[in-house]
Design a protein around this motif. Sequence first.
Motif, PDB file in Angstrom:
ATOM      1  N   UNK A  74     -12.827  -4.627  -4.095  1.00  0.00           N
ATOM      2  CA  UNK A  74     -12.333  -5.935  -4.534  1.00  0.00           C
ATOM      3  C   UNK A  74     -13.054  -7.105  -3.869  1.00  0.00           C
ATOM      4  N   UNK A  75     -13.984  -6.778  -2.983  1.00  0.00           N
ATOM      5  CA  UNK A  75     -14.728  -7.812  -2.251  1.00  0.00           C
ATOM      6  C   UNK A  75     -13.789  -8.726  -1.466  1.00  0.00           C
ATOM      7  N   UNK A  76     -12.870  -8.094  -0.737  1.00  0.00           N
ATOM      8  CA  UNK A  76     -11.940  -8.815   0.119  1.00  0.00           C
ATOM      9  C   UNK A  76     -12.036  -8.238   1.525  1.00  0.00           C
ATOM     10  N   UNK A  77     -11.335  -8.855   2.477  1.00  0.00           N
ATOM     11  CA  UNK A  77     -11.355  -8.342   3.847  1.00  0.00           C
ATOM     12  C   UNK A  77     -10.376  -7.172   3.982  1.00  0.00           C
ATOM     13  N   UNK A  78     -10.535  -6.400   5.059  1.00  0.00           N
ATOM     14  CA  UNK A  78      -9.617  -5.302   5.334  1.00  0.00           C
ATOM     15  C   UNK A  78      -8.200  -5.831   5.543  1.00  0.00           C
ATOM     16  N   UNK A  79      -8.066  -6.965   6.227  1.00  0.00           N
ATOM     17  CA  UNK A  79      -6.745  -7.555   6.443  1.00  0.00           C
ATOM     18  C   UNK A  79      -6.090  -7.941   5.117  1.00  0.00           C
ATOM     19  N   UNK A  80      -6.878  -8.484   4.203  1.00  0.00           N
ATOM     20  CA  UNK A  80      -6.339  -8.827   2.879  1.00  0.00           C
ATOM     21  C   UNK A  80      -5.928  -7.571   2.117  1.00  0.00           C
ATOM     22  N   UNK A  81      -6.691  -6.506   2.295  1.00  0.00           N
ATOM     23  CA  UNK A  81      -6.324  -5.235   1.656  1.00  0.00           C
ATOM     24  C   UNK A  81      -5.008  -4.713   2.208  1.00  0.00           C
ATOM     25  N   UNK A  82      -4.804  -4.832   3.518  1.00  0.00           N
ATOM     26  CA  UNK A  82      -3.538  -4.418   4.120  1.00  0.00           C
ATOM     27  C   UNK A  82      -2.377  -5.217   3.543  1.00  0.00           C
ATOM     28  N   UNK A  83      -2.585  -6.518   3.378  1.00  0.00           N
ATOM     29  CA  UNK A  83      -1.533  -7.373   2.830  1.00  0.00           C
ATOM     30  C   UNK A  83      -1.212  -6.971   1.379  1.00  0.00           C
ATOM     31  N   UNK A  84      -2.204  -6.585   0.626  1.00  0.00           N
ATOM     32  CA  UNK A  84      -1.973  -6.152  -0.766  1.00  0.00           C
ATOM     33  C   UNK A  84      -1.137  -4.871  -0.802  1.00  0.00           C
ATOM     34  N   UNK A  85      -1.430  -3.957   0.111  1.00  0.00           N
ATOM     35  CA  UNK A  85      -0.627  -2.737   0.184  1.00  0.00           C
ATOM     36  C   UNK A  85       0.823  -3.067   0.542  1.00  0.00           C
ATOM     37  N   UNK A  86       1.008  -3.911   1.545  1.00  0.00           N
ATOM     38  CA  UNK A  86       2.360  -4.262   1.977  1.00  0.00           C
ATOM     39  C   UNK A  86       3.150  -4.930   0.862  1.00  0.00           C
ATOM     40  N   UNK A  87       2.467  -5.693   0.029  1.00  0.00           N
ATOM     41  CA  UNK A  87       3.137  -6.416  -1.055  1.00  0.00           C
ATOM     42  C   UNK A  87       3.721  -5.480  -2.103  1.00  0.00           C
ATOM     43  N   UNK A  88       3.255  -4.204  -2.132  1.00  0.00           N
ATOM     44  CA  UNK A  88       3.786  -3.240  -3.098  1.00  0.00           C
ATOM     45  C   UNK A  88       5.158  -2.712  -2.694  1.00  0.00           C
ATOM     46  N   UNK A  89       5.565  -2.908  -1.443  1.00  0.00           N
ATOM     47  CA  UNK A  89       6.782  -2.298  -0.932  1.00  0.00           C
ATOM     48  C   UNK A  89       7.927  -3.304  -0.906  1.00  0.00           C
ATOM     49  N   UNK A  90       9.137  -2.817  -1.133  1.00  0.00           N
ATOM     50  CA  UNK A  90      10.308  -3.700  -1.169  1.00  0.00           C
ATOM     51  C   UNK A  90      10.468  -4.471   0.140  1.00  0.00           C
ATOM     52  N   UNK A  91      10.185  -3.828   1.263  1.00  0.00           N
ATOM     53  CA  UNK A  91      10.354  -4.472   2.568  1.00  0.00           C
ATOM     54  C   UNK A  91       9.140  -5.292   3.000  1.00  0.00           C
TER      55      UNK A  91
END
Length: 264
Positions: free
Chosen positions: A209-226
């Motif tokens: 996605x041509x993003x940073x690793x930190x941004x990728x982590x945030x995208x993963x977290x956004x998938x979860x209810x918590x």
Amino acid sequence: MDLKLAGRVAMITGPAKGMGAAVTKAFAAEGARLSLIGRDVAAIEPVAAEVRQTGGEAIIVPCDLTDAKQCETAAERTKAAYGDRIDILVNVAGGSGPVGKTGVETTPGEFDEIVTLNMNGCFHTMRSVLPTMISQRYGKIVNVGGTFGMRGRAGRMSYSASKWGLRGITKSFALEVGQYNVNVNYVAPGMVDGPRFRDKVCADMAKKLNITVEEAMERHAAEYALRRVTVDADVANACLFLASDVSRQITGADLPVDGGWAAL
């Protein structure tokens, strides 16, 4: 709450790092007597030393989990060290397989390797400890799988297949040994923060996605209810619960520890 694990004999696979180390230390803190199982003895030793330094008991048993005979030997060595008992088995050891490859791109060798490790390894250890648990009419088995064994995931076909298979192994064994007061359950972590998650999973997303690793982590977290990623201690606490008599009436269950993704 006192989980009453003090004095219980617990075999733990994959105890050297990450979730495995967290599970090991959590059981040691509850007073369990530990048998730490794995191929890389040198990597396990620091964890065992930390357990001993805090007053706990831990032996290290070298074992290739894909070798049935070595697993049987590991169970016998555990019994010899701890009064002929094995009360708990926690299967943490496992691999991630290819990340970011489609099923078509995955080679037969890659598929066979991860299925052998994630399924056969648990099967061998369960077969090795269950005769003892059945004989003593007491046992708790916790298999650590993953949420991709509850929901498919593009780019993780071989890993997902191996964890779906482990769920089937777990449920079948639960039905077979419940009559002997043996509980068999499955803990399914979601993405767990750590080197594998950051350096493989997030790095793969970041590159695509041509993003940073930190941004990728945030995208993963956004998938979860918590809206947060699981950490090692979350998994360890779930294993403690299912290995204790607090969960005496739970068997054959899938327990997602993922912040609300697989079950919602």
